[in-house]
Structure formats: C-alpha cells, structure tokens
Scaffold this motif. Structure first.
Motif, PDB file in Angstrom:
ATOM      1  N   GLU B 139       0.811  -1.212   0.000  1.00  0.00           N
ATOM      2  CA  GLU B 139       0.000   0.000   0.000  1.00  0.00           C
ATOM      3  C   GLU B 139       0.845   1.262   0.000  1.00  0.00           C
ATOM      4  OE1 GLU B 139      -3.066  -1.384  -0.666  1.00  0.00           O
ATOM      5  OE2 GLU B 139      -4.053  -0.297   0.952  1.00  0.00           O
ATOM      6  N   LEU B 142       1.190   3.037  -3.246  1.00  0.00           N
ATOM      7  CA  LEU B 142       0.069   3.686  -3.940  1.00  0.00           C
ATOM      8  C   LEU B 142       0.152   5.206  -3.914  1.00  0.00           C
ATOM      9  CD1 LEU B 142      -2.941   1.465  -2.895  1.00  0.00           C
ATOM     10  CD2 LEU B 142      -1.505   1.335  -4.886  1.00  0.00           C
ATOM     11  N   ILE B 162      -6.272   8.869 -10.218  1.00  0.00           N
ATOM     12  CA  ILE B 162      -7.304   8.394  -9.294  1.00  0.00           C
ATOM     13  C   ILE B 162      -7.825   7.038  -9.740  1.00  0.00           C
ATOM     14  CG2 ILE B 162      -9.257   9.605 -10.354  1.00  0.00           C
ATOM     15  CD1 ILE B 162      -8.817   9.349  -6.622  1.00  0.00           C
ATOM     16  N   PHE B 165      -5.422   4.528  -8.562  1.00  0.00           N
ATOM     17  CA  PHE B 165      -5.496   4.380  -7.106  1.00  0.00           C
ATOM     18  C   PHE B 165      -6.738   3.571  -6.710  1.00  0.00           C
ATOM     19  CE2 PHE B 165      -3.848   7.080  -3.353  1.00  0.00           C
ATOM     20  CZ  PHE B 165      -3.875   5.977  -2.539  1.00  0.00           C
ATOM     21  N   LEU B 166      -7.879   3.929  -7.284  1.00  0.00           N
ATOM     22  CA  LEU B 166      -9.119   3.234  -6.914  1.00  0.00           C
ATOM     23  C   LEU B 166      -9.047   1.756  -7.286  1.00  0.00           C
ATOM     24  CD1 LEU B 166     -11.795   5.891  -7.894  1.00  0.00           C
ATOM     25  CD2 LEU B 166     -11.286   5.087  -5.614  1.00  0.00           C
ATOM     26  N   LEU B 169      -6.589  -0.011  -4.953  1.00  0.00           N
ATOM     27  CA  LEU B 169      -7.083  -0.098  -3.579  1.00  0.00           C
ATOM     28  C   LEU B 169      -8.189  -1.136  -3.481  1.00  0.00           C
ATOM     29  CD1 LEU B 169      -6.773   0.970  -0.745  1.00  0.00           C
ATOM     30  CD2 LEU B 169      -8.640   2.513  -1.185  1.00  0.00           C
ATOM     31  N   PHE B 170      -9.031  -1.176  -4.505  1.00  0.00           N
ATOM     32  CA  PHE B 170     -10.085  -2.196  -4.498  1.00  0.00           C
ATOM     33  C   PHE B 170      -9.463  -3.583  -4.395  1.00  0.00           C
ATOM     34  CE2 PHE B 170     -12.811  -5.148  -6.897  1.00  0.00           C
ATOM     35  CZ  PHE B 170     -13.936  -5.067  -6.125  1.00  0.00           C
ATOM     36  N   VAL B 173      -7.982  -4.167  -0.899  1.00  0.00           N
ATOM     37  CA  VAL B 173      -8.962  -4.412   0.161  1.00  0.00           C
ATOM     38  C   VAL B 173      -9.387  -5.881   0.154  1.00  0.00           C
ATOM     39  CG1 VAL B 173     -11.340  -3.966   0.772  1.00  0.00           C
ATOM     40  CG2 VAL B 173      -9.820  -2.081   0.421  1.00  0.00           C
ATOM     41  N   LEU B 174      -9.614  -6.399  -1.055  1.00  0.00           N
ATOM     42  CA  LEU B 174      -9.965  -7.818  -1.135  1.00  0.00           C
ATOM     43  C   LEU B 174      -8.823  -8.681  -0.618  1.00  0.00           C
ATOM     44  CD1 LEU B 174     -11.805  -8.053  -4.552  1.00  0.00           C
ATOM     45  CD2 LEU B 174     -12.754  -7.745  -2.292  1.00  0.00           C
ATOM     46  N   LEU B 176      -6.709  -7.833   1.645  1.00  0.00           N
ATOM     47  CA  LEU B 176      -6.684  -7.753   3.111  1.00  0.00           C
ATOM     48  C   LEU B 176      -7.660  -8.749   3.722  1.00  0.00           C
ATOM     49  CD1 LEU B 176      -5.664  -6.274   5.656  1.00  0.00           C
ATOM     50  CD2 LEU B 176      -7.539  -4.687   5.373  1.00  0.00           C
ATOM     51  N   VAL B 177      -8.839  -8.840   3.119  1.00  0.00           N
ATOM     52  CA  VAL B 177      -9.818  -9.799   3.632  1.00  0.00           C
ATOM     53  C   VAL B 177      -9.253 -11.212   3.536  1.00  0.00           C
ATOM     54  CG1 VAL B 177     -12.148 -10.684   3.375  1.00  0.00           C
ATOM     55  CG2 VAL B 177     -11.704  -8.280   2.961  1.00  0.00           C
ATOM     56  N   LEU B 220      -9.940 -14.027  -3.705  1.00  0.00           N
ATOM     57  CA  LEU B 220      -9.718 -12.709  -3.101  1.00  0.00           C
ATOM     58  C   LEU B 220      -8.292 -12.224  -3.371  1.00  0.00           C
ATOM     59  CD1 LEU B 220     -11.449 -13.140   0.375  1.00  0.00           C
ATOM     60  CD2 LEU B 220     -12.185 -11.657  -1.474  1.00  0.00           C
TER      61      LEU B 220
END
Lengths: 497, 514
Positions: B139, B142, B162, B165-166, B169-170, B173-174, B176-177, B220
């Motif tokens: 991260e 980023l 952007i 980045f989006l 990040l998406f 996040v997956l 991280l789960v 994921l």
C-alpha cells in the motif's frame, strides 16, 4: 456503595466540577479581550483531572451512588480519551479566527460541562443515568453549536440540533419507559436478568423498546437514519465544536452502546473475553449490522458530492461511525477492543483534519474546496499533514486509520463467517471514501500553482497539527503501547445477581 | 551483510529524508542525492547477488524481529531465487529512472522524495516474508504513485491517477480480507514461510458459505494481484496510467510494478494454496490467452505510440500467466512432467525480468521521441530513420526484443512458457501463437510508420538521441542481447527456487475435489 461512600471514588469528577466553577468565576473578573485565559484554566484543570484519573485505582471495579454509575478500567479509558479530545479542542479554540470576536469564557465552561456529562455517559449503568447524562451533553452541545450568535448558519445549526435532539431523546425516553415497564427496574443487570428469563411472548415488546433506545444512541453517534442533523450542525457550528462533536460525544455514546448491548441484551461475555452469548432472542446483531452498513454507505456516498470540506468531513464522520458500528454486532472481547483502538486512531486523524480546516479558514476565510487550491505549495506543513489525515481516514497503511480498520475487520473475521459480508462491504466503502478524501489532496496539490513564498500557520496551530499528525503516522507503524493500554482497559464491571 | 535486506529497503527512506533537508532551489543537488541513493542501492543488490547461494532453493539473508506480538506480526525479510532477480531489476530500474527523470522541471524536490518512497515500497514487497509487512509495503506504493502520475503526468493525469489508485485499492482491500481469512484459519500467523507450511493443510476441507475456503481466499488474493499484473478484465487502468505518467514512472510501472502481481501470485497463491493452483490453472492459462490476444489486438489499434507500448505489456504478461499455469504438468494426473513445469515456471519468471528490461527500454525510447516532437502520434512521424539513425537502430532492437525475435531475451522466456504449457494446455498454447503474430504485427507496423517513408518536414532538425538518454537505454539493451544469447546466469539463479516451489505445490496439494 451508598452515596456518601461513593464520593471518595468520585474525586476526578469533583475536581472537574471545581475546574468548571473556577473557570466561570474567573471569567467574571477578567476583561472580554482576555477571556481566552479561561481556556488555559480549563486546559490546566483538565490535565489535573487526567492525572487524577490516571492514578485512580480503577482495577477494583465497583459501582457508585447506589448502582447508578460504575468505576472500571473501561470507563477510565474513555474518560482519558475524552479529556485528550477536550484539551486539544480547547487549545485550538484559542486560535480559531471564528471565535475571535466573541467572549470565550462561557465557551470553555460549557466544554468543561460537556466533559463532565461524557464522564457520566461512559460509566452509567442505570437507565435514568443514561438519560440524564445524554441530556447534559446534548444541551451543552446545542449552546456551543450556536455560539457564533452573529452567524445565521450557526444559529440554524443550534436550532436544528435542538429540534432533532429533543425528538430523538423523547423517543429514547419512551423506549426506556418500555424497558422499565417490562422489567420493573432501571438497573442494567436486573434488566438483563429479567430479559433473559422472559419468554418469547415478550420479544416484540423488547424489540420495540430496543429500537426506540437505539434512536437515542443513533442520534448521538449520527448513525443513519438518525443522521439528518449532522451535516447542517457540523457545517454551521464553530469548527472547533464540530471537531469536538465528531469525537467526544461519539466516543461517549459508543461506550454507552457497548455497555447497553453487552450487558442488557447479552450476558456480558465480552467483558471476560469469552465471546458473546446473546441472552435475548431479538435479532439485535442483525439490526446493528444493517445500521452499520447503511451508515457507512450513506456517509461515504453522500460525502462524494460535497463542495465544502467541513461538510464533507461531517459526512465522513458519519461513515466512520459506521465502521465502528460494524464491530458492534459481534460483541466479542475482540470487537469491543477493536472499537476502542479505532476511537484512539480516529481521535488523532479526525481532530487533525478539522484543525486543518480551522487553519485554512483563518487564512482564506472559507471552507470550500476552492479555498484549498494550491495550499500544499503555499503552506507545506498544512498540506503534508492534511494529506496524511486524508490517507489515514481512508485507511491506508502505514497510518493510524489502517490499524483501526485492521482491528475492526480482524474482529469481524474472527467473529465467524456470518460477519464476512460486513468486511467486504466495509472494504468497498474504504475504496469509495478514497475518492473524496483524495479530492482534497488533489485540490491542494494538483490544482494550484506553485508559490515562491511559503506561509506557516501560527505556532500553536502548527504545533497542534504536528501533535495530531505525528501519532497518525507513528501509531500506524508501532502501536503496541496503545494496544496494551487498551487491553488492560478491557475490564468492565459485571454484577451477578 | 547481515542487515543487507534492511539496507536495501530503508536506504531510499534515508535518501528521502536527506532530500527533504535540501533547499528546493538546489535542484542539481537533489538529483545527485537521488542518484547516489539509488546507485548505492543498485550496488547493494549486486552484492546480494554475488553472495547469493543459487544452489539453495530456500530463503536466504533472513532477518527477523518482533514487531507487534499480540497479532503475531514480525519484521521478517528474506530473499530467494524468485525475488532476487526482481530485487536486482528494482535496483537497476530505479537507478536508471533517476536519469530518465533528469529533465523534470516541476517541483523537483517533491518528485524525487516520492520517487524514493516508491522505491522503498517496491523493495519491501519483494523482500517481506510477513504478510502484514507485505501488505503495508504494497500500500505504501500507492500514494507516491498517485502523486507521481497526478502531478507530473500528461493532460489527463488526474483522472489516470485516481483511476489507478481506486483500482489498486479495491484489489488490496480484497487482499486484506483474504489475508485476515488466512490468519484466522491457519493458526494466527502472518509469517509467509509459516503459512506456506501450515496453510495447505489447515485450509483443506474448510467451508465458508458452502464454498471451499481455498477457493474464496484464492479468488480474493488473485483479484488483488491480477489488478496489478494486470489480467483481463482488470487491465483498463493500465493504458491510461502508462500514457499519462511521466516517462520514468511509466518505466517503473511497466518494469517493476506489474511484476508485483505475478510475484504475489507465485509467492502467495501458489505457496499457500497448492490445491487452488490445480483448481485455477486452466482459468489462469485462459486468462493468459485472453491477455495475449486482447493486448495484441488493442495494441494494433493504437495511434499513440505510448499506448501501443502499454498494451504490449498486457500482451506480454499474458505469456507469463500461461507459463505459470504449466506448473500443473508436474502433478500425477498430468504424468508428473516435471520438465514441463520447470520450463513453464522458469519461463514465467524469466518473462517477468525480460519484460521488465524490454518495456523499460521501450518506454524510455518513447520518452525520447516525445521530448523532441511533443507528441506520440504514430502517424505524425515518418522517415525518422534518416534523421536519427542511432535512435532508429536502438528502437529497432527494442522492438525486435518486444516481438520476441530469437537471439533476444524475450524469445527465450516466451518459448519456455509455451514449451512448459504445451503438454497440458495444447489448445491454449496453439491459440496464443496468434498473439505472437499480432505482437510482431503491431511492432513492425509501428516501426514502419515511424521510421520509414517520407520524412515529415516538421522534423527536419530533430536532434539525435543524446548521451544521457543513451546511458539509460544502452545497459538495458546489452542485458537483452546477453540474455538472448546466454540465459544461463539467470536460469541458474532461479532454478533451485523454482524446483522448491514446484515440489511444494506437487507435494502439498491433496488433489481432493474442493
């Protein structure tokens, strides 16, 4: 413990009362132009209160005033958190341009009284005390929201706040009366016993009562659908108060909610780290999950469309209430722990973001995105710290915000596969929030022209920015001391009847 | 020697702090500081290579320190044959990148500070052996990237930044789960080596929502990595980001950041979920095929030279995916064809490195012409061969390397990928040869349009490639030629590690239907 015995355990609050009185009386004897000095009285007094709380032995958990409030490490943690927020806000208030032309004596006294109310909020275990403490906090907040009496937005904010506040606390009181009617007691533990013993036929009555009580809590933490006051009040109120409202009452109300759901609707398993055993059949975890998801999503989606940074931060604070609520349905030791970690992280990053708004408003007299154009080049300290706060609010490592989210998500995954969908939605919400947080960064750095002269905010404001920015970064890298402190604070008072 | 990996990671931060203290008017000093920092780092990577025992397929130069005991998070670093080439590539490309960005005019101080922060993030990802640490470095990349594209990029830079980045990040996040899922189902550890040992067994038979946990976590994590690679259909951020980014950042993006995705899939997905490999390998090969064809077709349709090169990345990473899928050849069901698995995996990892050097070269060359002509429209040029003979020559070699001409490094890795995958996925390999055809077509056609034909009057006095630019591009050219003729040194570094990975995947998979 009876009232007289309790007093000896109540000395931090008594000390706080004295500080408030000293502030009020001192204000009578000084000139209006010097009224800022009252702020230093409050700050100094709060430091003393914090010291007295720190050294108070809360390990022997006990109830005070015939079971109205408790003294336990959990409440101590929240009291210290609230004092920290109050001190930060008081110091910044001394340098806020908005308040310059007003006499600030009452302002600081009122902040002191809110703090007192919040102390009661985080430690009450009695329905009457719950209501009284919420009212203390609310009424003082109404006044403070309207403190800029020559500013119509501020007046509007106060009026809206009063109307919503009165309405929601009315509903809550009605709910509390249901609970009393069903159980014949105002004490959390007795209510819990009665609920647990009651058959399924009383479920619908309990459900209605809980939803009504939730309206009061939801109003305080600005959870959707009780959030409609938030943007207007946050925008109209003095920014210092907005910053305060986004932290302290939320922390107080969350503590109260944790106690209520943990000790009234469950048997308090989280206190001893056993995981939770829902003792009532009503589906409160599902209700809270739904509330959390709605709160995050609405907060984040609406924040995208804002053109005023302060208002954007208002919606963002709704979203953050949602993240914290996410962990509530699990109601395990880990999830309460996660909420507490999140609050510490949130305190620094959110206060910091509002302090930037204050600094910028002092300079440009505005709060819209246009006022932030090129700020990163002009005021490097403000630009860099705001970037850090925005990144942290999004929840990107290595910042404090990520650690908060990490704990929340971890507690949900640990809670079992019933909560996985909440993690996914929480994660997607972080992605959505990135868009509007980064918009601030974009405006600050991409839209403006590079300036040759640098500007630095007044020393105290720069200092406060650093005091919030450094923990925002450092706690994202090494947070063991905080984690251990919270771990040791995770002791509640439990009464077995 | 003991803390060499920490030095590699934190040296850029030291450089960044140093730059922060240099007054912003002293631009030359800032550039020199960045060059020295990355130069020393590059030197350290070579020292690391020199001391690396290529016979040992396990982690070397390990460092371990307690970090967050309550969550079992540690500061754990190590390097093996999979990460070492990437570490060297990182050191090299960042060093070259400083010189590519020598002509940056706007906010030099901020640029190089962020540049070095990006360096730390990339290095950290390749060297971390703790999943939490890995994620943090992942991260950390980023934000610098967002600024580097958004501030120093082309006309559409803000949108590109952007979007990049989006998207990422998406994915993260997956991821991280997935990481948390692994943590709680595999005995509460973030240690990648420990997880590699424990996870295959701990995840077996675990069901979430009626699905196998292996499948859920695999998907994921895969999406998180696939966005970086980028695998179709997650590739749409890439052409935009590449085109808008300044030259040096395009170089790094194509050269290193895309490799992080493939690296992550091999290190994490392959290591932790061998059963998932068998479940997903066909899809992986198929996605590789789509990447190859789709990237090739898109590249053919571009009028902007930089976009063409960007799509060629999509095309080239496809070969890597096909090669990776070949690991299943080593399984019993496919006749325990270890040789094919070795060829495929080796090819995939070699392709990562080769694409790193070749695409870096291509982006630098695009930057050279853009600097002079201030546009990149392929149709806008013509006949440059007579005007800039040296540039033409170098570009010719780079283009040939890109299209996989034998004798250049790209050919060897692509061939290895195909050789490995052929025994298992015949149809896919045969179909993906169309991609090679497209590959040749778009490069040659672009070359023809730019360098041959009538010289555009406007460019009568276009200056030849200068010495600084030659300095950035020639080393890459030499590497491409060298590995094209003699790939043994590279294959020597990776082979023991690849064998370890193949063995691990074959041994740990239960082959149970999930």
């Amino acid at each position: 413990m009876n009232n007289l015995q309790s007093l000896s355990y109540f000395y931090p609050e008594l000390l706080l009362t004295m500080v408030i009185l000293v502030a009020i009386i001192y204000d009578l004897f000084i000139d209006s132009s010097e009224s800022g000095k009252v702020g230093w009285v409050l700050v100094f007094g709060l430091v003393l209160v914090a010291i007295s709380i720190w050294f108070q032995d809360s390990s022997k958990v006990t109830t005070l005033f015939t079971d109205a409030i408790v003294l336990d490490p959990f409440s101590t943690f929240f009291k210290l958190l609230i004092i920290l927020a109050t001190i930060f806000v008081s110091i910044v208030s001394l340098h806020s341009g908005e308040l310059e032309n007003y006499r600030k004596g009452e302002y600081f006294s009122l902040l002191g009284i809110i703090t007192f109310g919040l102390f009661l909020m985080v430690s009450s275990i009695d329905l009457i005390m719950v209501y009284v403490s919420i009212e203390i906090v609310s009424i003082m907040s109404f006044v403070l929201a309207g403190y800029l009496k020559k500013n119509t937005r501020s007046n509007e904010a106060a009026l809206k706040y009063v109307v919503y506040g009165a309405f929601s606390s009315g509903i809550m009181l009605f709910g509390l009366s249901y609970i009393y009617g069903l159980t014949g007691s105002t004490n959390f533990f007795q209510i819990q016993q009665t609920f647990a013993a009651s058959g399924p036929e009383s479920n619908s009555a309990i459900l209605i009562a809980v939803i009504m009580v939730l309206a009061g809590f939801g109003y305080k933490i600005s959870a959707v659908p009780f959030h409609f006051w938030t943007p207007d009040v946050y925008e109209g109120a003095p920014t210092t108060i907005t910053a305060y409202l986004s932290i302290a009452p939320k922390a107080g109300a969350l503590a109260m909610m944790i106690r209520f759901f943990n000790q009234v609707l469950a048997d308090g398993g989280a206190m001893v780290g056993m995981g939770s055993f829902s003792s009532t059949d009503i589906p409160w975890p599902s209700i809270l999950s739904l509330l959390a998801v709605l709160t995050m999503t609405v907060g984040n989606v609406v924040a995208i469309q804002q053109n005023n940074v302060k208002r954007m931060l208002a919606y963002s604070s709704i979203a953050h209430a949602g993240y914290m609520l996410l962990a509530m349905p699990v109601m395990s030791g880990e999830s309460v722990y996660a909420i507490m970690v999140y609050l510490v992280m949130y305190l620094f990053m959110n206060l910091g973001a509002f302090f930037v708004v204050i600094t910028v408003k002092n300079r440009t007299n505005g709060e819209t995105f246009d006022d932030y154009k090129g700020l990163g080049w002009e005021m490097p300290i403000v630009g860099i710290s705001m970037t850090l706060f925005m990144v942290s609010l999004t929840g990107l490592p290595p910042t404090a915000g990520f650690i908060g989210k990490f704990y929340i998500f971890a507690s949900l995954i640990q809670g079992g596969s019933a909560f996985y969908w909440l993690v996914i939605i929480g994660g997607i919400n972080s992605v959505i929030s990135l868009y509007y947080y980064l918009r601030v960064v974009k405006v600050m750095y991409f839209d403006g022209e590079r300036k040759d002269s640098l500007l630095f905010p007044p020393r105290v404001l720069s200092g406060m920015l650093l005091v919030t920015a450094i923990p925002t970064l450092v706690l994202g890298i090494y947070w063991v001391p905080i984690a251990e402190w919270i771990q040791s604070s995770l002791v509640f008072f439990i009464q077995t009847i | 020697m003991e803390y060499i990996l920490s030095w590699l990671i934190w040296l850029p931060v030291v450089g960044m702090v140093a730059i922060a203290f240099i007054p912003r008017e002293k631009e030359d000093l800032i550039k020199q500081a960045a060059a020295v920092t990355t130069g020393v780092q590059f030197f350290l990577t070579l020292v690391l290579w020199n001391n690396f025992d290529s016979q040992d397929g396990s982690m070397q130069f390990k460092e371990w320190a307690e970090w967050i005991p309550s969550f079992n998070i540690s500061y754990h670093l190590g390097v093996d044959g999979l990460s070492l080439p990437m570490v060297i590539l990182t050191g090299m490309l960042f060093f070259i990148g400083v010189f590519v960005s020598w002509n940056i005019k706007k906010a030099v101080k901020g640029y190089f500070a962020l540049f070095l922060l990006l360096n730390t993030g990339v290095m950290g990802v390749f060297l971390s052996l703790d999943f939490f640490l890995f994620y943090i470095f992942w991260e950390v990349m980023l934000l610098p990237m967002y600024f580097l594209i958004g501030m120093w990029g082309g006309p559409q830079r803000e949108y590109a930044a952007i979007k990049f980045f989006l998207y990422t990040l998406f994915g993260s996040v997956l991821m991280l789960v997935g990481i948390l899922g692994l943590y709680f189902s595999c005995g509460k550890t973030f240690d990648i080596l420990e997880l590699t040992r424990v996870a295959p067994e701990a995840l077996g038979g675990l069901m979430w929502w009626g699905m196998s946990a292996i499948k859920v976590i695999w998907v994921l994590l895969f999406i998180g990595f696939a966005i970086k690679v980028p695998v179709f259909p997650f590739h749409t951020w890439l052409p935009l980001a590449h085109v808008e980014a300044p030259t040096a950042i395009s170089v790094l993006l194509a050269g290193i950041l895309l490799k992080l995705g493939v690296y992550g899939i091999i290190r994490v997905n392959y290591g932790l979920m061998p059963d998932g490999v068998y479940w997903f390998s066909y899809a992986l090969a198929l996605l590789g095929l789509i990447n190859v064809i789709w990237g090739g077709l898109c590249a053919l349709a571009q009028t902007d030279l930089k976009k063409l090169v960007a799509y060629s990345s999509v095309n080239h990473m496809g070969y890597s995916l096909i090669g990776m899928a070949a690991i299943v050849a080593a399984g019993e069901a496919n006749g325990a064809n270890i040789k094919a698995a070795q060829a495929g995996m080796g090819g995939a990892v070699f392709q990562m490195f080769n694409h790193g050097t070749i695409s870096a070269m291509l982006f630098i060359l695009v930057g050279v012409i853009y600097e002079r002509a201030h546009h990149r429209e392929i149709e806008g040029f013509g006949g440059l061969a007579s005007q800039m003979p040296v540039y033409t020559g170098i570009t010719a070699v780079a283009f040939f390397a890109g299209l996989g001409l034998p004798g250049l490094s790209g050919f060897i890795s692509e061939a290895m990928c195909f050789i490995g995958a052929f025994p298992v996925y015949k149809t896919i390999v045969i179909a993906s040869t169309i991609g090679i055809l497209l590959n040749a077509a778009y490069f040659l056609w672009a070359f023809q349009r730019i360098f041959f034909g009538e010289l555009n009057e406007k460019y009568n006095d276009l200056p030849e490639i200068n010495r600084l630019e030659l300095f950035t591009v020639v080393p890459l050219l030499i590497i491409t030629l060298f590995f094209g003729i003699y790939p043994a040194p590279y294959l020597d570094i990776i082979s023991s590690t690849m064998d370890t990975i193949i063995e691990h995947v074959v041994d740990m998979a239960t082959y149970a239907s999930m």
